[in-house]
Design a protein around this motif. Structure first.
Motif, PDB file in Angstrom:
ATOM      1  N   PHE A 114     155.941  61.349  60.636  1.00  0.00           N
ATOM      2  CA  PHE A 114     156.087  60.372  59.274  1.00  0.00           C
ATOM      3  C   PHE A 114     157.183  60.599  58.569  1.00  0.00           C
ATOM      4  O   PHE A 114     158.088  59.964  58.311  1.00  0.00           O
ATOM      5  CB  PHE A 114     154.867  60.409  58.666  1.00  0.00           C
ATOM      6  N   VAL A 115     157.466  62.337  58.466  1.00  0.00           N
ATOM      7  CA  VAL A 115     158.530  62.577  57.488  1.00  0.00           C
ATOM      8  C   VAL A 115     159.588  62.173  58.271  1.00  0.00           C
ATOM      9  O   VAL A 115     160.794  61.929  57.638  1.00  0.00           O
ATOM     10  CB  VAL A 115     158.187  64.118  57.416  1.00  0.00           C
ATOM     11  N   TRP A 120     164.526  58.976  58.559  1.00  0.00           N
ATOM     12  CA  TRP A 120     165.447  58.073  59.158  1.00  0.00           C
ATOM     13  C   TRP A 120     165.516  56.935  58.762  1.00  0.00           C
ATOM     14  O   TRP A 120     166.756  56.178  58.543  1.00  0.00           O
ATOM     15  CB  TRP A 120     165.081  58.062  60.740  1.00  0.00           C
ATOM     16  N   SER A 121     164.705  55.972  58.157  1.00  0.00           N
ATOM     17  CA  SER A 121     164.492  54.808  57.595  1.00  0.00           C
ATOM     18  C   SER A 121     165.266  54.967  56.244  1.00  0.00           C
ATOM     19  O   SER A 121     165.766  53.837  55.887  1.00  0.00           O
ATOM     20  CB  SER A 121     162.912  54.175  57.428  1.00  0.00           C
ATOM     21  N   THR A 122     165.232  56.082  55.700  1.00  0.00           N
ATOM     22  CA  THR A 122     166.008  56.119  54.470  1.00  0.00           C
ATOM     23  C   THR A 122     167.416  55.933  54.501  1.00  0.00           C
ATOM     24  O   THR A 122     168.391  55.255  53.998  1.00  0.00           O
ATOM     25  CB  THR A 122     165.479  57.072  53.409  1.00  0.00           C
ATOM     26  N   GLN A 159     153.212  51.440  58.522  1.00  0.00           N
ATOM     27  CA  GLN A 159     154.510  51.338  57.818  1.00  0.00           C
ATOM     28  C   GLN A 159     155.478  50.708  58.870  1.00  0.00           C
ATOM     29  O   GLN A 159     156.865  50.251  58.476  1.00  0.00           O
ATOM     30  CB  GLN A 159     154.904  52.192  57.073  1.00  0.00           C
ATOM     31  N   ILE A 160     155.504  51.333  60.228  1.00  0.00           N
ATOM     32  CA  ILE A 160     156.598  51.112  61.172  1.00  0.00           C
ATOM     33  C   ILE A 160     156.765  49.416  61.491  1.00  0.00           C
ATOM     34  O   ILE A 160     157.380  48.901  61.434  1.00  0.00           O
ATOM     35  CB  ILE A 160     156.127  51.742  62.487  1.00  0.00           C
TER      36      ILE A 160
END
Length: 253
Positions: A114-115, A120-122, A159-160
């Motif tokens: 998750f981290v 990655w998403s940020t 959240q994915i």
């Protein structure tokens, strides 16, 4: 004889983790909900940490559900609630068959995953909003139900699916809060059947209980007034440290 956990290190880790979790349950930076069990599991076996946390999560949900009731996305809820309940059933089967050490290692991997996903998403920035998908929503919510049952780490899989949907902020918060509220109360059944609610766990939950309404109301207040970037940064670093410790305990030590 009733025995209360008295280890100072446990409370040094548990108190801030429970507060941050409650803030997340109030709708602010919902990923904070994954912090309590990794923090407590530094001192306790994961199933015991999960049982103590579940009582607290259910108490937090009473305030969170009241604050966000009726504001969720109805179309998404019709998909993710059934998927999450199926996942709880599958997670209960795993929880009853895996050793505490294996659960700790798996929780560490989930936490570090998750981290990595958050970082990655940020860095990716904001892509166009993804469309509603029954298949993806069902798969992600079922995976969320499994990881939530194992260690209340249900945020990463959900959240994915949910983050790329780019729902309005209040709708996104309400959908998450109500989904995990329903799932947490469903989890009471398998946890009770597995004998995880002994007096030690229940008394420890009772000691930490006053933190729940304080954190939830802080989360509701912060959600409307404070940028989330700093809070997310604190949560991510705390999750990183806990995840590394759990992977060490589960697979290396």
């Amino acid at each position: 004889m009733l025995i209360l956990i008295t280890d100072p290190l446990f409370y040094a880790l548990a108190i801030p983790a429970v507060l941050l979790t409650a803030i997340g349950k109030g709708g602010f930076a919902g990923s904070a909900g994954g912090l309590a069990v990794p923090a407590m599991a530094v001192v306790l076996p994961v199933p015991q940490a999960a049982a103590i946390s579940l009582v607290l999560l259910c108490a937090m949900d009473l305030s969170g559900l009241k604050a966000w009731w009726g504001l969720w996305d109805k179309r998404e809820m019709r998909v993710i609630i059934p998927g999450g309940i199926v996942g709880v059933g599958l997670g209960a089967l795993l929880l009853g068959s895996l050793s505490p050490q294996m659960v700790a290692g798996l929780l560490g991997v989930i936490t570090l995953g998750f981290v990595a996903y958050r970082l990655w998403s940020t860095r990716r920035g904001l892509p166009p909003a993804a469309p509603h998908s029954v298949v993806k929503g069902a798969i992600c919510s079922a995976a969320s139900g499994i990881t939530s049952t194992l260690a209340h780490a249900g945020a990463p899989p959900l959240q994915i699916y949910m983050l790329p949907r780019r729902l309005p902020r209040a709708t996104f918060a309400a959908t998450n809060v109500v989904f995990f509220g329903v799932i947490n109360y469903v989890k009471l059944v398998p946890y009770g059947m597995l004998g995880l609610f002994d007096w030690t766990n229940l008394l420890t939950s009772l000691v930490l209980l006053p933190l729940c309404p304080i954190g939830v109301h802080l989360g509701i207040w912060m959600q409307k007034r404070i940028p989330e970037a700093l809070f997310y940064r604190i949560v991510v670093w705390a999750l990183l440290a806990s995840g590394l410790k759990l992977v060490w305990d589960g697979f290396i030590a």
